[in-house]
Structure formats: structure tokens, C-alpha cells
Design an enzyme around this catalytic site. Structure first.
Site: not given
Ligand SMILES: C[S@@+](CC[C@H](N)C(=O)[O-])C[C@H]1O[C@@H](n2cnc3c(N)ncnc32)[C@H](O)[C@@H]1O
Length: 392
Positions: A8, A16, A19, A92, A219, A272, A318, A345
Site C-alpha cells: 500500500c 494513512c 490498516c 485504497c 456487515q 431491531e 448480534n 464484534c
Molecule cells: C452489529 S449490528 C447487527 C445487525 C444484523 N444482525 C446484521 O448482521 O447485519 C447491530 C444492530 O443492532 C441495532 N440496535 C442497536 N441498538 C438496539 C436496540 N437497543 N434494540 C434493538 N436493536 C438495536 C442496530 O440498529 C444494528 O442494526
């Protein structure tokens, strides 16, 4: 596939450093990430870890968040340095190829519009970022983040030129971020063209299209996201629960994959907080004929208000980096739910949440290299409730 460290120029020139590990071979990066997971999650037996899923070396990022610098008519698209001067990163190499190929066109369009880049120290100017997301068919969602209505007007005036120059931009929008804040976008979005970008992913039994609207989470690495959803779907199929609750479901990846693989009458519900993401998930389910339901609500509020007879057999979570927190973890711990899939994550918040659920033990775990060349990672674990007999 060539897995040797890519060269890079930006990193080599020191302009930059995003990474951080780009000069480290990817195998060593994976080893370090695996070691970090093991360190944060010492309770997971070594035999429970499946081989890590790699995320590629170049052209793996489906989204570019390009900070706008320079001056009107001569902008840079990339990052801002310590003095807030623009550093152009048009080449990039981690961005998907289509994003790299359109960046010069985007720059020319911004220059022609005469719009002034936002100057952080002076709090003046208009255009803050250009966000570009690509699907595997090289279609794009392009979002311009501006400070005021004036910026919105300038982009609107360019719309037909933008559409002509970027015919593969199926969604074009403007986001308004009037505040002087270190965030990447504001609350108000004005869609100028299209509605949603179709992210096509290969499920094990069918192709699944997730419809992504401008402000929804997705993602960042499409191949790794597909592997993650397929892994969750395999775990769910093996357990074959009658009901699945996908909390923090976003545009529905986990829910749609686990519902599409079901042989019997599995009930799948995604929850969600973003209404926009839920609308997308419902559309995806309807179009693909996948019998999953979706509901907009706070994940914890929704879960804790479930009656005993409404309890799912399996829960997927998640959450954002902060994790699921004490209340939701406590609810799962006290519930009769037998299996949980937790995709995180942030191994630190995952470790905290696992400590809050001592009755659930990790059966399998896997590292997904969603963010190569950085210290970030995604880790998914399959948890199973340990019966009283097993404990004693
Ligand atoms: C890491 S992302 C995961 C999204 C999904 N599982 C995916 O694979 O794309 C976390 C998600 O949680 C939602 N979120 C954040 N706070 C929340 C809450 N208090 N209740 C429900 N969803 C929430 C966000 O809008 C986001 O879409």
C-alpha cells in the site's frame, strides 16, 4: 488466492495508517486475533474453536466512508490528517474494485458541483463525507453527507449528471449533519434516487437478497458476512428448534438465513430498533418467500416482555460493540431458552455478557476476519444450557 501482504503506497508513505497490520502476513494476523479471542474468552475449551474464516487481503470492503478535504473544485476523497487537511485515498486497495473504479468519477462530480468541502477548524463549508456501498453486481449506493440545506440543493442540482456518470448508482441520497460532531452521518436523510441496494448473498439452500437502505447497518465484508450467516444457519439446523428469535437483526441476515434452511415449521422472528431496517427485512422475506417475521422494538424491552409460552427455543444476538448488557443477559440466564448464538464484534463485551450467563456453556466458537489488516474482529459462539445433572 494470493494471501501475501499487499503493498500500500499510502501506508508506506505514512499518509494513512488505518490498516495498522497491512504489512503483516494475513496468517499471522489471524493467529494474533485467535490468540486475543482465547485470551478474552479463556473459558472456551480449545477443541470448541472451529478454524477461523479469513476475510481476504484486498478488495474486501463493501463500503467506503470517504472524508472530503481540499477546496471547492479541487477536492480530496479519503481521510483528514492531524491538521485537518485532506488526504486523497482514491486508490485504497481494501475497497471493492467497483468502489475504487468510481472514486475518480465521484471526485470529478463533486468538483464540477462547486460545493465546498467542510473545513473542520473553521466550521465552514458543506460537504463532509461521501459514503459508497457496493453489492456483488457492482451496483452502488452513494450518499453525500452535507452540513445544510444549501449543500442539499447543490447535490440535487447535480442529480442528473451524477446518474449519467454513475449509471450503476441505484441509490443516491443526501444526509444532513448540521452539527460539528465527530460522527459520520446525521439523522436526516433525503433520498434523491432509488430506494434500496440489493445485497445478494449465497445461502446454503438459496440465494438471499438483503435490501439495504441508506441508514441501515450492514456487515462491511460481504463474503465474511455470508460465511457468518451460513455458520449460524448450520448451527440452527443441527439443533432444529421450533422457534428462533433474532435480536438486533438489522436488515435480517441471521433471521432470513435460519428461516430459509428450515425443513419443518420453524418460526423465526427478527427484532431491531431501526424501523427502516425492519422494512427492508420484511421486503426481503416477502420477495424470497421466506417465512420470517420482523418487528421494530428495543431488543431488551421486547425480550423481557415475552410471556413464558412465547419463549423461543433458540435466540440469536448480534448487538453493537457495547454487547447485550446486564438486563438482557440476566433475562436469558433465567429463561428456559436452551440455545443461544452470540455474534460479537467486541470480545471484551462478549466476555462480560458470557459471565452474566453462567448456565450457558460454549459448544462451538469461530473467529470471522471481517476487518482484515486492523485489530477488529467478529467472533460467533454457540451456547448451550447446561442441565442441573451436568453441573453436579
Ligand atoms: C452489529 S449490528 C447487527 C445487525 C444484523 N444482525 C446484521 O448482521 O447485519 C447491530 C444492530 O443492532 C441495532 N440496535 C442497536 N441498538 C438496539 C436496540 N437497543 N434494540 C434493538 N436493536 C438495536 C442496530 O440498529 C444494528 O442494526
Amino acid at each position: 488466492m494470493d494471501l501475501s501482504p499487499p503493498h500500500c503506497d499510502y501506508f508506506a508513505a505514512g499518509v494513512c495508517r488505518s490498516c495498522t497490520f497491512i504489512e503483516t502476513p494475513i496468517s499471522a494476523q489471524l493467529e494474533e486475533k485467535q490468540a486475543r479471542c482465547t485470551e478474552f474468552l479463556p473459558g472456551i475449551p480449545s477443541e470448541a474453536w472451529l478454524p477461523p474464516v479469513g476475510g481476504g487481503v484486498r478488495a474486501f470492503r463493501n463500503r467506503a466512508k470517504l472524508a472530503v478535504g481540499g477546496e471547492a473544485g479541487d477536492v480530496t476523497l479519503g481521510i483528514l490528517d492531524r491538521e485537518w487537511s485532506g488526504v486523497d485515498l482514491s486508490e485504497c486497495l481494501i475497497h471493492e474494485n467497483v468502489i475504487r473504479s468510481v472514486t475518480p468519477t465521484l471526485k470529478a462530480l463533486v468538483n464540477d458541483s462547486g460545493i465546498e468541502p467542510y473545513l473542520v477548524p473553521k466550521r465552514r463549508g458543506e460537504l463532509k463525507y461521501v459514503h459508497v456501498t457496493a453489492n456483488l453486481s457492482s451496483e452502488l449506493m452513494v450518499r453525500f453527507v452535507v452540513r445544510t440545506e444549501h449543500g442539499l440543493g447543490l447535490i440535487k442540482r447535480q442529480l442528473s449528471r451524477i446518474r449519467q456518470a454513475l449509471p450503476n448508482a441505484v441509490v443516491i441520497s443526501v444526509n444532513l449533519l448540521p452539527e460539528h460532531k465527530a460522527v459520520l452521518e446525521g439523522e436526516r436523510e433525503v433520498t434523491l434516487h432509488g430506494e434500496a441496494l440489493a445485497m445478494q448473498l449465497a445461502g446454503e439452500t438459496q440465494k438471499i437478497t438483503l435490501h439495504l437502505r441508506p441508514q441501515s447497518f450492514f456487515q462491511t465484508n460481504t463474503q465474511v458476512a455470508t460465511a457468518l450467516y451460513n455458520q449460524a444457519s448450520q448451527w440452527v439446523d443441527r439443533i432444529d428448534p421450533a422457534s428462533v428469535l433474532d435480536l438486533y437483526c438489522g436488515v435480517g441476515g441471521f433471521a432470513l438465513f435460519t428461516a430459509s434452511g428450515a425443513t419443518g415449521s420453524r418460526r423465526v422472528l427478527g427484532v431491531e430498533v431501526s424501523e427502516q431496517a425492519i422494512r427492508s427485512a420484511k421486503r426481503s422475506a416477502k420477495e424470497a418467500g421466506i417465512p420470517a417475521q420482523f418487528f421494530a422494538a428495543d431488543a431488551t424491552d421486547f425480550a423481557v416482555s415475552l410471556a413464558r409460552e412465547e419463549m423461543p427455543e433458540l435466540v440469536i444476538v448480534n448487538p453493537p460493540r457495547r454487547g447485550i448488557g446486564e438486563e438482557l443477559a440476566g433475562w436469558i440466564e433465567r429463561s428456559p431458552i436452551h440455545h443461544v448464538i452470540y455474534s460479537s464484534c467486541n470480545p471484551a463485551s462478549l466476555a462480560r455478557d458470557l459471565e452474566r450467563m453462567p448456565s450457558l456453556h460454549v459448544k462451538e466458537a469461530r473467529l470471522f476476519d471481517m476487518f482484515p489488516h486492523t485489530g477488529h474482529l467478529e467472533v460467533a459462539v454457540l451456547l448451550e444450557r447446561v442441565s442441573a445433572a451436568q453441573v453436579s
